[in-house]
Design a protein around this motif. Structure first.
Motif, PDB file in Angstrom:
ATOM      1  N   GLU A 181       0.963  -1.206   0.078  1.00 51.44           N
ATOM      2  CA  GLU A 181       0.026  -0.045   0.077  1.00 51.44           C
ATOM      3  C   GLU A 181       0.814   1.320   0.087  1.00 51.44           C
ATOM      4  O   GLU A 181       1.964   1.193   0.351  1.00 51.44           O
ATOM      5  CB  GLU A 181      -0.767  -0.056   1.185  1.00 51.44           C
ATOM      6  CG  GLU A 181      -1.994   1.111   1.406  1.00 51.44           C
ATOM      7  CD  GLU A 181      -3.060   1.019   2.548  1.00 51.44           C
ATOM      8  OE1 GLU A 181      -3.245  -0.282   3.064  1.00 51.44           O
ATOM      9  OE2 GLU A 181      -3.327   1.789   3.122  1.00 51.44           O
ATOM     10  N   HIS A 182       0.407   2.147  -0.449  1.00 54.07           N
ATOM     11  CA  HIS A 182       1.413   3.519  -0.550  1.00 54.07           C
ATOM     12  C   HIS A 182       0.473   4.856  -0.297  1.00 54.07           C
ATOM     13  O   HIS A 182      -0.858   4.696  -0.447  1.00 54.07           O
ATOM     14  CB  HIS A 182       2.097   3.384  -1.681  1.00 54.07           C
ATOM     15  CG  HIS A 182       1.650   4.171  -2.850  1.00 54.07           C
ATOM     16  ND1 HIS A 182       2.092   5.368  -3.649  1.00 54.07           N
ATOM     17  CD2 HIS A 182       0.650   3.577  -3.543  1.00 54.07           C
ATOM     18  CE1 HIS A 182       1.202   5.383  -4.859  1.00 54.07           C
ATOM     19  NE2 HIS A 182       0.507   4.461  -4.665  1.00 54.07           N
ATOM     20  N   PRO A 212       6.659   6.502   2.064  1.00 54.28           N
ATOM     21  CA  PRO A 212       5.414   5.971   2.640  1.00 54.28           C
ATOM     22  C   PRO A 212       4.744   4.615   1.855  1.00 54.28           C
ATOM     23  O   PRO A 212       3.888   4.922   1.005  1.00 54.28           O
ATOM     24  CB  PRO A 212       4.595   7.137   2.442  1.00 54.28           C
ATOM     25  CG  PRO A 212       4.954   8.054   1.219  1.00 54.28           C
ATOM     26  CD  PRO A 212       6.675   7.626   0.973  1.00 54.28           C
ATOM     27  N   PHE A 213       5.654   3.625   2.072  1.00 50.89           N
ATOM     28  CA  PHE A 213       4.913   2.238   1.573  1.00 50.89           C
ATOM     29  C   PHE A 213       4.807   1.305   2.886  1.00 50.89           C
ATOM     30  O   PHE A 213       5.568   1.321   3.659  1.00 50.89           O
ATOM     31  CB  PHE A 213       5.942   1.566   0.789  1.00 50.89           C
ATOM     32  CG  PHE A 213       6.062   2.202  -0.571  1.00 50.89           C
ATOM     33  CD1 PHE A 213       5.175   1.501  -1.672  1.00 50.89           C
ATOM     34  CD2 PHE A 213       7.216   3.100  -0.854  1.00 50.89           C
ATOM     35  CE1 PHE A 213       5.427   2.180  -2.874  1.00 50.89           C
ATOM     36  CE2 PHE A 213       7.404   3.482  -2.238  1.00 50.89           C
ATOM     37  CZ  PHE A 213       6.286   3.148  -3.183  1.00 50.89           C
ATOM     38  N   TRP A 214       3.843   0.466   2.825  1.00 49.10           N
ATOM     39  CA  TRP A 214       3.262  -0.373   3.761  1.00 49.10           C
ATOM     40  C   TRP A 214       3.394  -2.035   3.222  1.00 49.10           C
ATOM     41  O   TRP A 214       2.345  -1.897   2.436  1.00 49.10           O
ATOM     42  CB  TRP A 214       2.276  -0.030   4.857  1.00 49.10           C
ATOM     43  CG  TRP A 214       2.476   1.364   5.176  1.00 49.10           C
ATOM     44  CD1 TRP A 214       3.309   1.711   6.685  1.00 49.10           C
ATOM     45  CD2 TRP A 214       2.247   2.477   4.907  1.00 49.10           C
ATOM     46  NE1 TRP A 214       3.293   2.808   6.535  1.00 49.10           N
ATOM     47  CE2 TRP A 214       2.672   3.664   5.552  1.00 49.10           C
ATOM     48  CE3 TRP A 214       1.398   2.936   3.540  1.00 49.10           C
ATOM     49  CZ2 TRP A 214       2.489   4.813   5.267  1.00 49.10           C
ATOM     50  CZ3 TRP A 214       1.386   4.359   3.268  1.00 49.10           C
ATOM     51  CH2 TRP A 214       1.758   5.225   4.268  1.00 49.10           C
ATOM     52  N   LYS A 215       3.947  -2.694   3.609  1.00 47.50           N
ATOM     53  CA  LYS A 215       3.875  -4.153   3.264  1.00 47.50           C
ATOM     54  C   LYS A 215       3.045  -5.101   4.117  1.00 47.50           C
ATOM     55  O   LYS A 215       3.057  -4.977   5.245  1.00 47.50           O
ATOM     56  CB  LYS A 215       5.313  -4.815   3.036  1.00 47.50           C
ATOM     57  CG  LYS A 215       6.227  -4.231   1.978  1.00 47.50           C
ATOM     58  CD  LYS A 215       7.484  -5.007   2.198  1.00 47.50           C
ATOM     59  CE  LYS A 215       8.509  -4.337   1.151  1.00 47.50           C
ATOM     60  NZ  LYS A 215       9.703  -3.991   1.743  1.00 47.50           N
ATOM     61  N   VAL A 229       3.706  -6.234   7.931  1.00 50.97           N
ATOM     62  CA  VAL A 229       5.303  -6.253   7.921  1.00 50.97           C
ATOM     63  C   VAL A 229       5.587  -5.179   9.096  1.00 50.97           C
ATOM     64  O   VAL A 229       5.471  -3.921   8.664  1.00 50.97           O
ATOM     65  CB  VAL A 229       5.932  -6.204   6.829  1.00 50.97           C
ATOM     66  CG1 VAL A 229       7.482  -6.196   7.211  1.00 50.97           C
ATOM     67  CG2 VAL A 229       5.541  -7.327   5.641  1.00 50.97           C
TER      68      VAL A 229
END
Lengths: 83, 149
Positions: free
Chosen positions: B51-52, B121-124, B135
């Protein structure tokens, strides 16, 4: 103001994006989080541990004591995991 | 000096050729490709979803690239970062740095990927046998970012 929530902050609040009116007397990111936490159990859960919360004001990384206004875009999310 | 955020895969060779087309001032190029693993800590990973924050992501990547340019003597660079769902083995991120001399290109590459980990700003989220799991940020990545400050 425009509020955005990402990753598990989005899941816990149940909201991705919304327009909200900054309550009177709230002037900082920390104050905004306090006001949002009172909106219900999902918001309270999302903001329960401030050490796990990162924020951006107008798409720039912000700190808890940075100012916010009703014209701002404020985002809440966990620590970033890019790359 | 280019930054791209996209859902689609990329071709590292084609990107490298495009970056270097017509250049005669480059002596060395370093490319880094980050891939989706099928394991993480103690669990199997079926797929990864990134997601970003559209808008901020592009700004943050451009700021990270600008920081690299101010710190290292590189003549060309490219960051391509994917978002969305990816299977193990798929490419996630490409960092290319080019310089007259290899040392600066190696250092700039490592700097860029270290900063990407904690400042873009990424979320895994990983698909695991127990369901999707976010994560957590890793202390080792924070340390890798800090060593450049």
């Amino acid at each position: 103001m425009k509020l955005l929530y990402f990753a598990w902050v989005r899941e816990r609040t149940g909201v991705h994006e919304e327009t909200w009116s900054l309550p009177e007397g709230v002037t900082t990111v920390r104050g905004l989080i306090g006001a949002l936490s009172g909106r219900g159990p999902g918001f309270a859960h999302a903001f329960a541990d401030l050490k796990q919360i990162r924020t951006a004001v107008n798409q720039e990384t912000a700190k808890l004591d940075d100012p916010v206004s009703d014209a701002d875009e404020v985002a809440f999310f966990p620590p970033m995991t890019g790359g | 000096m280019t930054v791209r955020v996209q859902r689609d895969d990329f071709d590292p060779g084609a990107e490298l050729d495009a970056l270097l087309a017509g250049r005669k001032d480059i002596g060395g190029v370093v490319s880094f490709v980050g891939l989706v693993r099928d394991f993480s800590d103690a669990r199997n990973v079926g797929a990864l979803t990134l997601e970003h924050y559209p808008g901020m992501t592009e700004k943050a990547l451009a700021a990270i690239e600008a920081e690299a340019l101010s710190r290292f003597d590189i003549q060309a660079s490219l960051i391509v970062h994917r978002h969305g769902r990816m299977e193990p083995g798929e490419r996630i991120v490409l960092v290319i740095t080019a310089s007259a001399h290899r040392g600066e290109a190696f250092r700039a590459s490592e700097f860029l990927i270290d900063w990407l980990k904690t400042r873009a700003p990424f979320w895994k989220s990983e698909d695991t046998p127990d369901g999707p799991q976010w994560v957590e940020a890793r202390a080792v990545d924070d340390a890798a970012t800090e060593r450049w400050s």
